[in-house]
Scaffold this motif. Structure first.
Motif, PDB file in Angstrom:
ATOM      1  N   ASP A 252       7.258  10.745   2.730  1.00 30.94           N
ATOM      2  CA  ASP A 252       8.218  11.849   2.909  1.00 30.94           C
ATOM      3  C   ASP A 252       8.126  12.469   4.291  1.00 30.94           C
ATOM      4  N   TYR A 253       6.897  12.527   4.806  1.00 30.57           N
ATOM      5  CA  TYR A 253       6.617  13.466   5.895  1.00 30.57           C
ATOM      6  C   TYR A 253       5.717  12.758   6.890  1.00 30.57           C
ATOM      7  N   VAL A 254       6.156  12.710   8.145  1.00 33.01           N
ATOM      8  CA  VAL A 254       5.371  12.050   9.183  1.00 33.01           C
ATOM      9  C   VAL A 254       4.934  13.073  10.225  1.00 33.01           C
ATOM     10  N   VAL A 255       3.676  12.999  10.618  1.00 43.44           N
ATOM     11  CA  VAL A 255       3.170  13.858  11.686  1.00 43.44           C
ATOM     12  C   VAL A 255       2.917  12.983  12.912  1.00 43.44           C
TER      13      VAL A 255
ATOM     14  N   LYS B 122      11.790  11.813   5.521  1.00 41.94           N
ATOM     15  CA  LYS B 122      12.744  12.930   5.559  1.00 41.94           C
ATOM     16  C   LYS B 122      12.431  13.936   6.663  1.00 41.94           C
ATOM     17  N   VAL B 123      11.131  14.142   6.913  1.00 44.26           N
ATOM     18  CA  VAL B 123      10.714  15.199   7.839  1.00 44.26           C
ATOM     19  C   VAL B 123       9.700  14.633   8.828  1.00 44.26           C
TER      20      VAL B 123
ATOM     21  N   ARG C 275       5.729  14.839  -0.776  1.00 44.95           N
ATOM     22  CA  ARG C 275       4.901  14.167  -1.793  1.00 44.95           C
ATOM     23  C   ARG C 275       3.838  13.275  -1.160  1.00 44.95           C
ATOM     24  N   SER C 276       4.082  12.884   0.100  1.00 44.99           N
ATOM     25  CA  SER C 276       3.096  12.043   0.800  1.00 44.99           C
ATOM     26  C   SER C 276       3.231  12.304   2.296  1.00 44.99           C
TER      27      SER C 276
ATOM     28  N   PHE D 214      -5.168  17.984  -0.842  1.00 47.64           N
ATOM     29  CA  PHE D 214      -3.726  17.687  -0.900  1.00 47.64           C
ATOM     30  C   PHE D 214      -3.488  16.644  -1.989  1.00 47.64           C
ATOM     31  N   SER D 215      -2.476  16.879  -2.819  1.00 50.43           N
ATOM     32  CA  SER D 215      -2.387  16.098  -4.058  1.00 50.43           C
ATOM     33  C   SER D 215      -1.808  14.693  -3.860  1.00 50.43           C
ATOM     34  N   GLY D 216      -0.943  14.506  -2.874  1.00 49.27           N
ATOM     35  CA  GLY D 216      -0.332  13.188  -2.709  1.00 49.27           C
ATOM     36  C   GLY D 216      -1.145  12.307  -1.788  1.00 49.27           C
ATOM     37  N   PRO D 217      -0.657  11.085  -1.550  1.00 50.14           N
ATOM     38  CA  PRO D 217      -1.362  10.199  -0.623  1.00 50.14           C
ATOM     39  C   PRO D 217      -1.247  10.672   0.831  1.00 50.14           C
TER      40      PRO D 217
END
Lengths: 472, 472
Positions: free
Chosen positions: B74-77, B98-99, B16-17, B43-46
Motif C-alpha cells: 500500500d505504502y512506499v517510503v 497508493k501512497v 496495510r503494508s 506494526f501489524s502488517g508486513p
C-alpha cells in the motif's frame, strides 16, 4: 562601604556558631529542617537548638535557653511566634549575639496595625542592643563556602561568584536550588523578607563591595526608601552586572506582594525608569533569572548580537533552524549569512548540501559521518562575522544515532572550540526522555563556561540580556 | 470531504503494508531506523525492505525490487537519491501502490531551478499514475492506533484525539515525542515537508473531517495557494480548535524557511490577519504548541479567565503567589479575591493566617497538618466567583516535607476535586531534582484531564490560549 559595616556582614555570612530557637522535637518545622541541613552539609562551627523540652534536636544539642549554651553564639535563628521575639532579643543581646535571622512572621505583612507596630518595636530594640536582623519572615543565608544550605537541602552546591538577594524566601530557595542543578556557582544567597532592619539597599551595597561576588541578582517587591534603593542599585550596577526581577508589576501581583512582605509596591513605570537609569538588567520570572545569571556567569563581559547557529547535529534540523531565526531575531539578535569564504569552505567539506553552508546551519545526517560536525562547527566559529556560536541539540536524538562515547567526545569538542576561538559558545539542550544523560552533558559544558538552556526562547532571552548590561 | 478523498487518506494513515526503498544494510539511515521502529512498535502488517544487496535489513525481509515483493504493497517510503525517484514511481504504479512517502529531499528547497523542475515532474507523474505523495523532504506519519512510530522511537504513545500536521519533520517528531512524555494522546501526526502533492490545505481538510480527531495543531512555513489554505483553515477551525504555529515570521526565520521546505513565506501581518479571520489560535514555539495542545486536550471547550491560585502547599509560597498574580494578569487572566463567604470559611479552617484566605492562596506550613490542604482547596474550588483552579507545586519540596504515600494521596485528591466541582484544575509542576517522581505525578494528573506545565508562564500562556478559540 565602611569597615564596620563590612565586619557586620562578615558575621552575617560567616557566623562561627548558630543557635536555632524554636526547632521542634515533634514536628518537622523550619528550625528542625535547618538543623538537619546544617549538620548534613557539614557546617563547620557548633549548631545548637534552644528548646526547654529536649536534650537533642535533629542531632544538635538542645538547651533550655540561649543563656545555657556553653560556647559563644554569633547567629540566632528564630522559629518562635512573634510575641516571644522581643524577650528573645534581650537574651541575644545578653549573650553577645550579633545577627538574628527571623523565620518568624506575623508583622507588617499581615496588614494589621498592631503587627506593624510590633515590627517597629522589634527594630528599635535591635538597634538599641547592637543586633542586626535578617527578616523577619525570611529564610536567611545560603553560603556554599561556609556550608550553610537552605533547608531541606542536605548539601551545598558549587561555590562561585554569583550573589542573589531576594525579598522572597521561596524565590531565594528556588533560584539557589535550580541554579545548583544548572551549574550556577553562588557566592551567597540571602532572603530578607520584610527587610525591617537590613533592607535591599544594604544588601546591594554589600554585594557591590564583596570581593567574592562578581554578578548580582535581585528579587524585590517593594522598598521603604525608593531613593536609597535607587542609589544602591546605581552604585552596584556601576561596578557589577545587576540582574533585577521586580515582583508585583501588575495590580494582581502588587496586591499579593503587599500581603507577602508588607511591601508598598511602586508602579512598574517607576521601576522601568529606575532600571534604565541604574543600568540594571530586568528579568521577569525565576526561569529568566536563573538563565540570565548563568549567561552572565559563563560569558560576561561578552556583549554581541551576531549569532552563528548550528542545528540538526545528526538529523534534519530545518524546523529548529527556522525557530532559531525567528526566536533570535525577535529579541534583537542577528542571524546573518556566513562570510563568503566561510560558506565556500563549508561547501568544500560537504558536496552540494544546500542547508549546510547557511546560517542557521542544518548539519543533518552528515553529522553522523566521521568528524564532519567538528569541521563545520570550526568553520562557523572561525568566521569573523560571527560573535557567538549557538548550538541546538536533542540528547534523545544524539543517543539514537551515536554511541555514548561519541556524545561525550562532542561535549569535549565544544569546550575545545570555545577555548580555541576565544568566542562564546552557548547550547540549547532540549529536554526529553534521557534527562540523566542530558543533565550530565550540560553540567560538563557549564563547568567550561558554556551555558546551556532548555529551550531556544530561553536561550535567546538570556543571551540578549547580556547586551542590556552596560560595559563596566 | 468527498468519499474518494477520505478513502485516500484512510490508506495514508492506515496502510496495510509498508515497503521501505533505500534502507541501508551498513549505515543507520532513516530507512533502517524506520524499519526498526515499525517492527519494535508492533506494526501489524508486513514491512519490507527494497535493497538489491541484502536478504534482510533490520529484521525485515529485503527484495531486490518492488516488483519482487510477494504480497500487496500500500505504502512506499523512499530513502533514495532524488534522481532515482521518477523510475521508482513507475514501479510503484505497476505494483498498485497508493501512497509514496518521500524522505528523499533535493527538490525545491535547494533553491536550484533544475531541482524545482524535477519536483514538478514528480508531481505530474504521480498524478498520472494515481499515486499520492507525502513530501518530499519529510518523515511522514505517526499513528499510535496503527502502531506507526517516528524513528528512532521503539514504541508508540497513547492514542488520543489530537492531530498535528507539520511542514517540518523535526517539529513533527518533537511535538510527538514531547507530547507523549507529557501525556498528549495523538490521533495522527503528519510531516509533509515540501507538500508538493498533498499540501497543508489537504491535511487540514482531512483532520477537520476525521472522526478520530477533536483538536488540530499545525506548523506551517508557507504555502503555494494562500487562498486555499485560508479556506481550509477557516473550515477546520469552524468545527474544531485549530492551534497554528507559523515558522518564518521574521526576516531571518523566513530566509531559513525558504531553504528548509522551499516555502515562499508570506508576511507575518497576513498570517495574523488570517488567524483572526479563521479563529485559529496562534502559538510561537514547540513548547507553546505542546502546552496549548495539552490544555485543549484536557480542558476544551472550557473558556474562562477567573483563576483561583493555590501556592506554597507545604512551605511559604509568597513569591510564587506574587509571580502568579503578575504572570496571569500579564496574559489577560484574572486573579481576583475569593467571595466573602469563601474567605470567611477559609479563616475558620485556620485561625488568623493572613495569606491563606487571599487569592493567590499561600497555604504554607498549614499544608503539612492533617487535611488542611484539602479543606482549603475545596473551598477555593467551590467558590462560584472562580472558573478555574491553578495549583503550583514543587515536587522536591513536597517530598522534603511529606511521605511518598501522602504525595500520591494529594494527586488523587486533585483528581476528585476536578470531578466533584466540575471545574477545571491545572497544575504548575516545577522541575527539580526529583524528576522521576514529578513526571509520574504529572502523568497521573494528565490522565484525569488535569494539564500540568513546567512553569507559571507556560501555564498562563496555554490557559489564556483557551480563550482565543471561539466557541464552536
Amino acid at each position: 562601604m565602611s569597615q564596620d559595616k563590612a565586619r557586620e556582614f562578615e558575621l552575617l555570612f560567616y557566623p562561627r556558631s548558630i543557635a536555632v530557637v524554636g526547632a521542634s522535637r515533634t514536628r518537622l518545622n523550619f528550625g528542625t529542617l535547618l538543623i538537619q541541613s546544617l549538620l548534613s552539609a557539614g557546617f563547620s562551627g557548633p549548631v545548637y537548638a534552644v528548646n526547654p523540652g529536649a536534650s537533642h534536636i535533629a542531632g544538635a544539642p538542645a538547651y533550655p535557653s540561649l543563656a545555657a549554651i556553653p560556647g559563644p553564639v554569633d547567629y540566632v535563628v528564630t522559629v518562635v511566634p512573634a510575641r516571644q521575639v522581643l524577650d528573645l532579643l534581650d537574651d541575644c543581646a545578653a549573650r553577645g549575639v550579633k545577627v538574628v535571622q527571623m523565620f518568624t512572621a506575623g508583622y507588617r505583612e499581615t496588614g494589621q496595625a498592631q503587627a506593624a507596630a510590633r515590627e517597629r518595636e522589634l527594630v528599635a530594640k535591635a538597634r538599641r542592643s547592637g543586633l542586626r536582623i535578617i527578616g523577619p519572615n525570611c529564610i536567611g543565608v545560603y553560603n556554599p563556602r561556609h556550608r550553610m544550605p537552605y533547608p531541606p537541602m542536605s548539601s551545598v552546591g558549587l561555590a562561585g561568584d554569583v550573589a542573589f538577594v531576594s525579598q522572597s524566601g521561596g524565590h531565594a530557595s528556588r533560584v539557589a536550588h535550580d541554579g545548583i542543578l544548572r551549574g550556577l556557582g553562588f557566592s551567597k544567597v540571602i532572603s530578607f523578607g520584610n527587610g525591617s532592619d537590613l533592607d535591599s539597599p544594604d544588601y546591594l551595597e554589600y554585594f557591590a563591595a564583596d570581593p567574592e561576588t562578581r554578578i548580582v541578582g535581585a528579587y524585590l517587591e517593594g522598598v521603604r526608601d525608593g531613593r536609597q534603593l535607587l542609589r544602591a542599585a546605581r552604585e552596584a550596577s556601576s561596578v557589577k552586572p545587576l540582574i533585577l526581577w521586580k515582583g508585583g508589576r501588575t495590580q494582581a501581583g502588587a496586591e499579593t506582594a503587599a500581603s507577602h512582605t508588607g511591601s508598598l509596591v511602586s508602579s512598574d513605570v517607576i521601576w522601568n525608569a529606575a532600571a534604565r537609569q541604574t543600568g540594571a538588567v530586568r528579568v521577569y520570572s525565576v526561569e529568566e533569572m536563573v538563565d540570565t545569571l548563568l549567561a552572565f556567569q559563563c560569558l560576561w563581559p561578552f556583549r554581541g548580537r551576531r549569532v552563528a547557529v548550528i542545528s540538526g547535529l545528526v538529523d534534519g534540523g530545518g524546523g529548529d533552524s527556522v525557530a532559531a531565526g525567528d526566536g533570535l531575531a525577535s529579541v534583537g539578535l542577528e542571524v546573518s549569512p556566513f562570510s563568503r569564504s566561510t560558506a565556500d569552505m563549508m561547501r568544500e567539506v560537504l558536496a552540494p548540501a544546500g542547508t549546510i553552508s547557511r546560517n542557521p546551519m542544518d548539519v543533518g545526517s552528515a553529522g553522523t559521518e566521521g568528524h564532519t560536525l567538528e569541521q563545520l562547527a570550526e568553520l562557523a566559529a572561525a568566521d569573523p562575522a560571527m560573535e557567538l556560536v549557538l548550538i541546538q541539540l536533542h540528547m534523545d536524538q544524539l543517543l539514537g544515532f551515536l554511541s555514548t562515547g561519541r556524545v561525550a567526545e562532542i561535549a569535549e569538542f565544544f569546550i575545545r572550540l570555545r577555548q580555541q576561538y576565544h568566542k562564546p559558545v552557548a547550547v540549547v539542550s532540549f529536554p526529553g526522555a534521557r534527562e540523566k544523560e542530558r543533565l550530565e552533558f550540560d553540567k560538563r559544558l557549564v563547568s567550561a563556561s558554556i551555558p546551556t538552556f532548555p529551550s531556544l526562547d530561553r536561550a535567546a532571552r538570556a543571551l540578549a540580556n547580556l547586551n542590556l548590561c552596560p560595559p563596566l
